[in-house]
Design an enzyme around this catalytic site. Structure first.
Site, short mmCIF file in Angstrom:
data_model
loop_
_atom_site.label_atom_id
_atom_site.label_comp_id
_atom_site.label_asym_id
_atom_site.label_seq_id
_atom_site.Cartn_x
_atom_site.Cartn_y
_atom_site.Cartn_z
N ASN A 13 0.84 -1.20 0.00
CA ASN A 13 0.00 0.00 0.00
C ASN A 13 0.88 1.25 0.00
O ASN A 13 1.94 1.29 0.64
CB ASN A 13 -1.02 0.00 1.15
CG ASN A 13 -0.43 -0.22 2.52
OD1 ASN A 13 0.59 -0.88 2.67
ND2 ASN A 13 -1.06 0.32 3.53
N ILE A 14 0.43 2.25 -0.73
CA ILE A 14 1.19 3.50 -0.90
C ILE A 14 0.22 4.64 -0.60
O ILE A 14 -0.69 4.91 -1.39
CB ILE A 14 1.76 3.62 -2.33
CG1 ILE A 14 2.62 2.39 -2.67
CG2 ILE A 14 2.56 4.91 -2.46
CD1 ILE A 14 3.06 2.29 -4.11
N GLU A 15 0.41 5.25 0.58
CA GLU A 15 -0.55 6.27 1.01
C GLU A 15 -0.16 7.66 0.52
O GLU A 15 0.92 7.86 -0.05
CB GLU A 15 -0.66 6.23 2.55
CG GLU A 15 -1.22 4.90 3.00
CD GLU A 15 -1.55 4.82 4.48
OE1 GLU A 15 -1.07 5.66 5.26
OE2 GLU A 15 -2.30 3.90 4.85
N GLU A 42 -2.98 -4.61 -3.19
CA GLU A 42 -3.44 -5.50 -4.27
C GLU A 42 -3.36 -4.80 -5.61
O GLU A 42 -2.91 -5.36 -6.62
CB GLU A 42 -4.88 -5.95 -4.04
CG GLU A 42 -5.13 -6.67 -2.74
CD GLU A 42 -5.53 -5.71 -1.62
OE1 GLU A 42 -4.80 -4.73 -1.35
OE2 GLU A 42 -6.58 -5.96 -1.01
N CYS A 102 -10.30 -4.73 -0.39
CA CYS A 102 -11.37 -3.72 -0.34
C CYS A 102 -12.20 -3.82 -1.62
O CYS A 102 -11.85 -4.52 -2.58
CB CYS A 102 -10.78 -2.33 -0.16
SG CYS A 102 -10.15 -1.61 -1.70
N CYS A 145 -10.41 -2.89 -4.90
CA CYS A 145 -9.46 -3.93 -5.31
C CYS A 145 -10.18 -5.16 -5.85
O CYS A 145 -9.70 -5.79 -6.80
CB CYS A 145 -8.54 -4.29 -4.15
SG CYS A 145 -7.37 -2.98 -3.78
N CYS A 148 -3.95 0.73 -2.74
CA CYS A 148 -3.86 -0.49 -1.94
C CYS A 148 -2.78 -1.42 -2.48
O CYS A 148 -2.41 -1.35 -3.66
CB CYS A 148 -5.18 -1.25 -1.97
SG CYS A 148 -6.51 -0.48 -1.06
N1 THU Z 1 -5.42 -1.37 2.28
C1 THU Z 1 -4.86 -2.19 1.35
O1 THU Z 1 -3.71 -2.01 0.95
N2 THU Z 1 -5.63 -3.22 0.87
C2 THU Z 1 -6.89 -3.48 1.27
O2 THU Z 1 -7.57 -4.33 0.69
C3 THU Z 1 -7.45 -2.76 2.41
C4 THU Z 1 -6.78 -1.48 2.75
C5 THU Z 1 -4.60 -0.26 2.80
C6 THU Z 1 -5.02 1.11 2.33
C7 THU Z 1 -4.49 1.99 3.42
O3 THU Z 1 -3.15 2.31 3.14
C8 THU Z 1 -4.53 1.12 4.67
O4 THU Z 1 -4.67 -0.22 4.21
C9 THU Z 1 -5.66 1.45 5.63
O5 THU Z 1 -6.87 1.48 4.96
#
Ligand code: THU
Length: 131
Positions: free
Chosen positions: A40-42, A53, A84, A87, A51
């Site tokens: 995940n890259i915020e 995935e 999510c 994804c 996300c």
């Molecule tokens: N996140 C994912 O990378 N994949 C998911 O299916 C659920 C959420 C990440 C997004 C965000 O960086 C962190 O989890 C909290 O939501």
């Protein structure tokens, strides 16, 4: 499958998540037989977050892959992290079919196995745009 889960665990270490501190790693197997990974890259603008995935799938597609065979993901809790909604939709775009396996891992030995059809029933796909 074990290799896929281990790759997801390793990818999780690369997570960029200064806002949630929730690391996620994913690994995908595509038709070329290779495993591609992502984390995940915020973003300070939260909606721009990607996300794990999708990072993994976009990595594979950017390398010329088109047909997803399986995906593994691992979050940062003692629970199983499911993909999510966004994804799930992106998985369905490249999934070979609804039987594509989704492995949700808690650690390298404990995981849940679901199919795409189980977690995204009645999906909207490119087939719906054909007519
Ligand atoms: N996140 C994912 O990378 N994949 C998911 O299916 C659920 C959420 C990440 C997004 C965000 O960086 C962190 O989890 C909290 O939501």
């Amino acid at each position: 499958m074990k290799k896929l889960i281990e790759a997801a665990i390793e990818a999780r270490e690369k997570a960029y998540c200064p806002y949630s501190n929730f690391k996620v790693g994913a690994a995908v197997l595509f038709e070329d037989g290779n495993i591609y990974t992502g984390c995940n890259i915020e973003n300070a603008s939260f909606g721009a977050t990607n996300c794990a995935e999708r990072s993994a799938i976009f990595n594979a597609v950017s390398n010329g892959c088109r047909t997803l065979k399986a995906i593994a993901l691992i979050g940062d809790t003692n629970n199983f992290t499911y993909p999510c909604g966004i994804c799930r939709q992106v998985i369905s775009e490249f999934a070979e079919d609804g039987n594509v396996k989704i492995f949700m891992a808690k650690n390298k030995d404990e995981y849940l196995e679901k199919t795409l059809d189980e977690i995204l029933p009645g999906s909207f796909t490119k087939k719906d745009l054909e007519n």
